[in-house]
Design a protein around this motif. Structure first.
Motif, PDB file in Angstrom:
ATOM      1  N   LEU A   6      16.922  -0.215 -14.352  1.00  0.00           N
ATOM      2  CA  LEU A   6      16.957   0.716 -13.232  1.00  0.00           C
ATOM      3  C   LEU A   6      16.061   0.251 -12.090  1.00  0.00           C
ATOM      4  O   LEU A   6      16.111   0.772 -10.988  1.00  0.00           O
ATOM      5  N   LEU A   7      15.207  -0.721 -12.387  1.00  0.00           N
ATOM      6  CA  LEU A   7      14.239  -1.158 -11.390  1.00  0.00           C
ATOM      7  C   LEU A   7      14.909  -1.843 -10.221  1.00  0.00           C
ATOM      8  O   LEU A   7      15.938  -2.472 -10.341  1.00  0.00           O
ATOM      9  N   ARG A   8      14.290  -1.742  -9.092  1.00  0.00           N
ATOM     10  CA  ARG A   8      14.791  -2.421  -7.905  1.00  0.00           C
ATOM     11  C   ARG A   8      13.647  -3.202  -7.265  1.00  0.00           C
ATOM     12  O   ARG A   8      12.479  -3.040  -7.626  1.00  0.00           O
ATOM     13  N   ALA A   9      13.966  -4.021  -6.319  1.00  0.00           N
ATOM     14  CA  ALA A   9      12.930  -4.725  -5.577  1.00  0.00           C
ATOM     15  C   ALA A   9      12.228  -3.747  -4.659  1.00  0.00           C
ATOM     16  O   ALA A   9      12.565  -2.573  -4.592  1.00  0.00           O
ATOM     17  N   VAL A  17       4.121   0.635  -1.210  1.00  0.00           N
ATOM     18  CA  VAL A  17       3.873  -0.790  -1.328  1.00  0.00           C
ATOM     19  C   VAL A  17       2.789  -1.229  -0.362  1.00  0.00           C
ATOM     20  O   VAL A  17       1.915  -2.011  -0.680  1.00  0.00           O
ATOM     21  N   THR A  18       2.843  -0.719   0.846  1.00  0.00           N
ATOM     22  CA  THR A  18       1.841  -1.075   1.850  1.00  0.00           C
ATOM     23  C   THR A  18       0.459  -0.635   1.414  1.00  0.00           C
ATOM     24  O   THR A  18      -0.514  -1.365   1.518  1.00  0.00           O
ATOM     25  N   LEU A  19       0.368   0.551   0.874  1.00  0.00           N
ATOM     26  CA  LEU A  19      -0.920   1.081   0.428  1.00  0.00           C
ATOM     27  C   LEU A  19      -1.544   0.167  -0.608  1.00  0.00           C
ATOM     28  O   LEU A  19      -2.686  -0.245  -0.477  1.00  0.00           O
ATOM     29  N   ALA A  20      -0.747  -0.168  -1.639  1.00  0.00           N
ATOM     30  CA  ALA A  20      -1.298  -1.000  -2.706  1.00  0.00           C
ATOM     31  C   ALA A  20      -1.513  -2.425  -2.240  1.00  0.00           C
ATOM     32  O   ALA A  20      -2.470  -3.077  -2.610  1.00  0.00           O
ATOM     33  N   GLY A  21      -0.599  -2.917  -1.418  1.00  0.00           N
ATOM     34  CA  GLY A  21      -0.691  -4.304  -0.983  1.00  0.00           C
ATOM     35  C   GLY A  21      -1.884  -4.550  -0.097  1.00  0.00           C
ATOM     36  O   GLY A  21      -2.497  -5.602  -0.131  1.00  0.00           O
ATOM     37  N   CYS A  22      -2.221  -3.564   0.736  1.00  0.00           N
ATOM     38  CA  CYS A  22      -3.338  -3.747   1.659  1.00  0.00           C
ATOM     39  C   CYS A  22      -4.670  -3.364   1.040  1.00  0.00           C
ATOM     40  O   CYS A  22      -5.722  -3.635   1.608  1.00  0.00           O
ATOM     41  N   GLY A  23      -4.616  -2.696  -0.114  1.00  0.00           N
ATOM     42  CA  GLY A  23      -5.856  -2.319  -0.766  1.00  0.00           C
ATOM     43  C   GLY A  23      -6.681  -1.368   0.069  1.00  0.00           C
ATOM     44  O   GLY A  23      -7.881  -1.567   0.256  1.00  0.00           O
ATOM     45  N   VAL A  24      -6.060  -0.335   0.606  1.00  0.00           N
ATOM     46  CA  VAL A  24      -6.765   0.617   1.452  1.00  0.00           C
ATOM     47  C   VAL A  24      -7.983   1.161   0.718  1.00  0.00           C
ATOM     48  O   VAL A  24      -7.852   1.743  -0.352  1.00  0.00           O
ATOM     49  N   PRO A  25      -9.207   0.956   1.240  1.00  0.00           N
ATOM     50  CA  PRO A  25     -10.415   1.352   0.520  1.00  0.00           C
ATOM     51  C   PRO A  25     -10.411   2.821   0.109  1.00  0.00           C
ATOM     52  O   PRO A  25     -10.855   3.166  -0.973  1.00  0.00           O
ATOM     53  N   ALA A  26      -9.899   3.698   0.980  1.00  0.00           N
ATOM     54  CA  ALA A  26      -9.934   5.127   0.690  1.00  0.00           C
ATOM     55  C   ALA A  26      -9.060   5.488  -0.502  1.00  0.00           C
ATOM     56  O   ALA A  26      -9.213   6.540  -1.100  1.00  0.00           O
ATOM     57  N   ALA A  27      -8.109   4.611  -0.844  1.00  0.00           N
ATOM     58  CA  ALA A  27      -7.197   4.905  -1.942  1.00  0.00           C
ATOM     59  C   ALA A  27      -7.865   4.726  -3.303  1.00  0.00           C
ATOM     60  O   ALA A  27      -7.477   5.368  -4.275  1.00  0.00           O
ATOM     61  N   ILE A  77       0.895  22.144 -29.964  1.00  0.00           N
ATOM     62  CA  ILE A  77       0.861  21.751 -28.557  1.00  0.00           C
ATOM     63  C   ILE A  77       2.295  21.696 -28.021  1.00  0.00           C
ATOM     64  O   ILE A  77       3.117  20.914 -28.509  1.00  0.00           O
ATOM     65  N   SER A  78       2.589  22.519 -27.046  1.00  0.00           N
ATOM     66  CA  SER A  78       3.917  22.491 -26.441  1.00  0.00           C
ATOM     67  C   SER A  78       3.982  21.401 -25.378  1.00  0.00           C
ATOM     68  O   SER A  78       3.008  21.164 -24.662  1.00  0.00           O
ATOM     69  N   VAL A  79       5.137  20.757 -25.291  1.00  0.00           N
ATOM     70  CA  VAL A  79       5.293  19.635 -24.373  1.00  0.00           C
ATOM     71  C   VAL A  79       6.400  19.933 -23.364  1.00  0.00           C
ATOM     72  O   VAL A  79       7.547  20.178 -23.736  1.00  0.00           O
ATOM     73  N   THR A  80       6.033  19.922 -22.094  1.00  0.00           N
ATOM     74  CA  THR A  80       7.034  19.986 -21.033  1.00  0.00           C
ATOM     75  C   THR A  80       7.432  18.547 -20.724  1.00  0.00           C
ATOM     76  O   THR A  80       6.628  17.755 -20.221  1.00  0.00           O
ATOM     77  N   TYR A  81       8.673  18.205 -21.061  1.00  0.00           N
ATOM     78  CA  TYR A  81       9.136  16.828 -20.954  1.00  0.00           C
ATOM     79  C   TYR A  81      10.131  16.723 -19.809  1.00  0.00           C
ATOM     80  O   TYR A  81      11.163  17.400 -19.796  1.00  0.00           O
ATOM     81  N   THR A  82       9.824  15.888 -18.817  1.00  0.00           N
ATOM     82  CA  THR A  82      10.716  15.738 -17.670  1.00  0.00           C
ATOM     83  C   THR A  82      11.162  14.291 -17.522  1.00  0.00           C
ATOM     84  O   THR A  82      10.355  13.372 -17.635  1.00  0.00           O
ATOM     85  N   GLU A  83      12.439  14.098 -17.280  1.00  0.00           N
ATOM     86  CA  GLU A  83      12.997  12.761 -17.050  1.00  0.00           C
ATOM     87  C   GLU A  83      13.083  12.548 -15.544  1.00  0.00           C
ATOM     88  O   GLU A  83      14.160  12.555 -14.959  1.00  0.00           O
ATOM     89  N   GLU A  84      11.935  12.355 -14.926  1.00  0.00           N
ATOM     90  CA  GLU A  84      11.867  12.323 -13.468  1.00  0.00           C
ATOM     91  C   GLU A  84      11.541  10.959 -12.888  1.00  0.00           C
ATOM     92  O   GLU A  84      11.418  10.809 -11.674  1.00  0.00           O
ATOM     93  N   ILE A  85      11.398   9.946 -13.740  1.00  0.00           N
ATOM     94  CA  ILE A  85      11.060   8.610 -13.248  1.00  0.00           C
ATOM     95  C   ILE A  85      12.320   7.747 -13.275  1.00  0.00           C
ATOM     96  O   ILE A  85      12.809   7.375 -14.345  1.00  0.00           O
ATOM     97  N   ASN A  86      12.845   7.450 -12.098  1.00  0.00           N
ATOM     98  CA  ASN A  86      14.044   6.633 -11.997  1.00  0.00           C
ATOM     99  C   ASN A  86      13.774   5.277 -11.354  1.00  0.00           C
ATOM    100  O   ASN A  86      14.618   4.387 -11.394  1.00  0.00           O
ATOM    101  N   ASP A  87      12.610   5.127 -10.759  1.00  0.00           N
ATOM    102  CA  ASP A  87      12.243   3.900 -10.064  1.00  0.00           C
ATOM    103  C   ASP A  87      10.722   3.886  -9.938  1.00  0.00           C
ATOM    104  O   ASP A  87      10.114   4.909  -9.611  1.00  0.00           O
ATOM    105  N   ASN A  88      10.113   2.754 -10.216  1.00  0.00           N
ATOM    106  CA  ASN A  88       8.657   2.668 -10.165  1.00  0.00           C
ATOM    107  C   ASN A  88       8.088   2.998  -8.793  1.00  0.00           C
ATOM    108  O   ASN A  88       7.168   3.788  -8.661  1.00  0.00           O
ATOM    109  N   ASP A  89       8.650   2.362  -7.757  1.00  0.00           N
ATOM    110  CA  ASP A  89       8.141   2.587  -6.410  1.00  0.00           C
ATOM    111  C   ASP A  89       8.378   4.021  -5.946  1.00  0.00           C
ATOM    112  O   ASP A  89       7.524   4.620  -5.284  1.00  0.00           O
ATOM    113  N   GLU A  90       9.534   4.554  -6.294  1.00  0.00           N
ATOM    114  CA  GLU A  90       9.851   5.925  -5.896  1.00  0.00           C
ATOM    115  C   GLU A  90       8.854   6.911  -6.497  1.00  0.00           C
ATOM    116  O   GLU A  90       8.337   7.808  -5.813  1.00  0.00           O
ATOM    117  N   PHE A  91       8.555   6.745  -7.783  1.00  0.00           N
ATOM    118  CA  PHE A  91       7.617   7.657  -8.437  1.00  0.00           C
ATOM    119  C   PHE A  91       6.199   7.443  -7.923  1.00  0.00           C
ATOM    120  O   PHE A  91       5.429   8.396  -7.775  1.00  0.00           O
TER     121      PHE A  91
END
Length: 387
Positions: A6-9, A17-27, A77-91
């Motif tokens: 399911l992954l994409r470029a 991508v910009t946030l992680a790539g630039c290493g924004v100090p505040a992040a 322990i009750s678990v709320t399970y969601t299938e909400e991750i369809n793409d790494n960058d999107e999530f």
């Protein structure tokens, strides 16, 4: 459907991508600001976000998940399970505003591909786990997955499932065997080969074909691969670059060989036993998609218990029969081997779920692309792929 497929470029969330790539100090979030007020003792619940089709389901009611239900029954322990991750960058883009602003995400467990997990670890957005509360992880985690470059000692991540990026091909239609990555470039495969479009998904195997140690590859190794692929594209040897649609191409015979994920091929072989999966003699990439606990999660201890539960060999074996990826708990093999169910017992002998020693010697976990490299490399790769 494969989570890896399911992954994409890059480009699903350019801001992420910009946030992680630039290493924004505040992040970046320092160790002292990652833990939240853990309410696990009085609030017996947790929220688990995962990819679609990545857990066992009941045959008659797909809304029921037997292993999760058993965990809840055992622990309360009750678990709320969601299938909400369809793409790494999107999530990443979905939850990064909360994490960079020191806010809760509303999730106690998430599953990310290793290259994205590396980004979370570098940014300090996930918490260190208490291994004292996870004896099964400490005992049963596959030694080959214990210490990736991005998370030495696996202190911030635990593999949910693992897999191999190798070569799939139709041996009957091709009429010969494939043993090396270079076999893909033979004249009889011109226009009948596909490669994966994602940089993180495609790069390691191509480097391994050049004899590169992918645990410590260099900038020059990347550009050597780019030069090779560009020439193959110009000669129209490579039919196209794909996501999960390589599955259809291989099934219909439009392609005879392709870069592929082990979990997909197991599913394809059920319908077409002529399709084979190969770990080239030069090696293939072993990867994982890992469980992590985001900063300020309110149910950290509950999440740690769930992770450790899935590392019980019996539970890991049950999950393995459903997802058909490389099981990160080798001890689960003996559980399946002793099963009275013939199909389950057969899985114990499948090297794409439990790699044998010969195959393991050719598997390596690639070092991740650094934040400094990512923008430059993605631009170059995407220009070749056409993204």
């Amino acid at each position: 459907m494969s989570r890896r497929s399911l992954l994409r470029a890059f480009g699903a969330t350019a801001a992420g991508v910009t946030l992680a790539g630039c290493g924004v100090p505040a992040a970046y979030v320092g160790p002292g600001d990652r833990a939240g007020r853990d309410t696990s003792a009085r609030d017996r619940s947790l929220h688990f976000a995962n990819w679609p089709l990545y857990i066992d389901t009941d045959d008659e009611d797909t809304s029921k998940r037997p292993t999760l239900d058993a965990f809840s029954k055992r622990t309360g322990i009750s678990v709320t399970y969601t299938e909400e991750i369809n793409d790494n960058d999107e999530f990443f883009g979905k939850i990064s505003p909360a994490l960079m602003n020191h806010q809760e995400t509303g999730r106690d467990l998430i599953v990310m591909s290793d290259w994205m997990a590396a980004r979370f670890v570098r940014l300090g957005w996930v918490q260190e786990m208490n291994r004292a509360e996870q004896p099964n992880v400490a005992k049963y985690l596959d030694p080959q997955l214990r210490s990736p470059a991005f998370d030495k000692g696996r202190t911030h991540s635990v593999p949910w499932q693992s897999g191999i990026t190798g070569i799939a091909y139709n041996r009957k239609k091709l009429g010969r065997e494939i043993k090396h990555l270079s076999d893909l470039w033979a004249d009889d495969l011109r226009g009948k080969v596909t490669l994966l479009s994602g940089l993180d998904e495609s790069l390691a195997l191509l480097m391994q074909g050049n004899g590169v140690d992918v645990t410590r590859w260099k900038r020059d190794d990347f550009y050597e691969v780019c030069d090779q692929v560009e020439k193959l594209v110009k000669k129209r040897h490579i039919r196209r670059f794909t996501g999960n649609d390589y599955i259809k191409d291989l099934s219909t015979g439009d392609v005879l060989a392709c870069q592929a994920y082990s979990g997909d091929v197991i599913q394809l072989q059920a319908d077409n036993p002529e399709i084979e999966f190969v770990v080239p003699e030069e090696g293939a990439e072993l990867w994982a998609e890992s469980l992590m606990i985001p900063n300020l999660a309110r149910h950290k201890r509950n999440a740690e218990k769930l992770i450790d539960y899935y590392y019980e060999p019996e539970v890991a074996a049950e999950l393995a029969t459903w997802v058909n990826y490389v099981c990160p708990v080798p001890a689960a093999r003996e559980v399946l081997a002793s099963s009275k169910d013939e199909e389950a017992a057969a899985l114990a002998e499948d090297p794409l779920i439990f790699p044998d020693d010969t195959m393991r010697k050719r598997l390596a976990i690639a070092r991740d692309i650094t934040s400094e490299e990512r923008t430059e490399f993605a631009k170059k790769w995407n220009s070749i792929v056409g993204l």
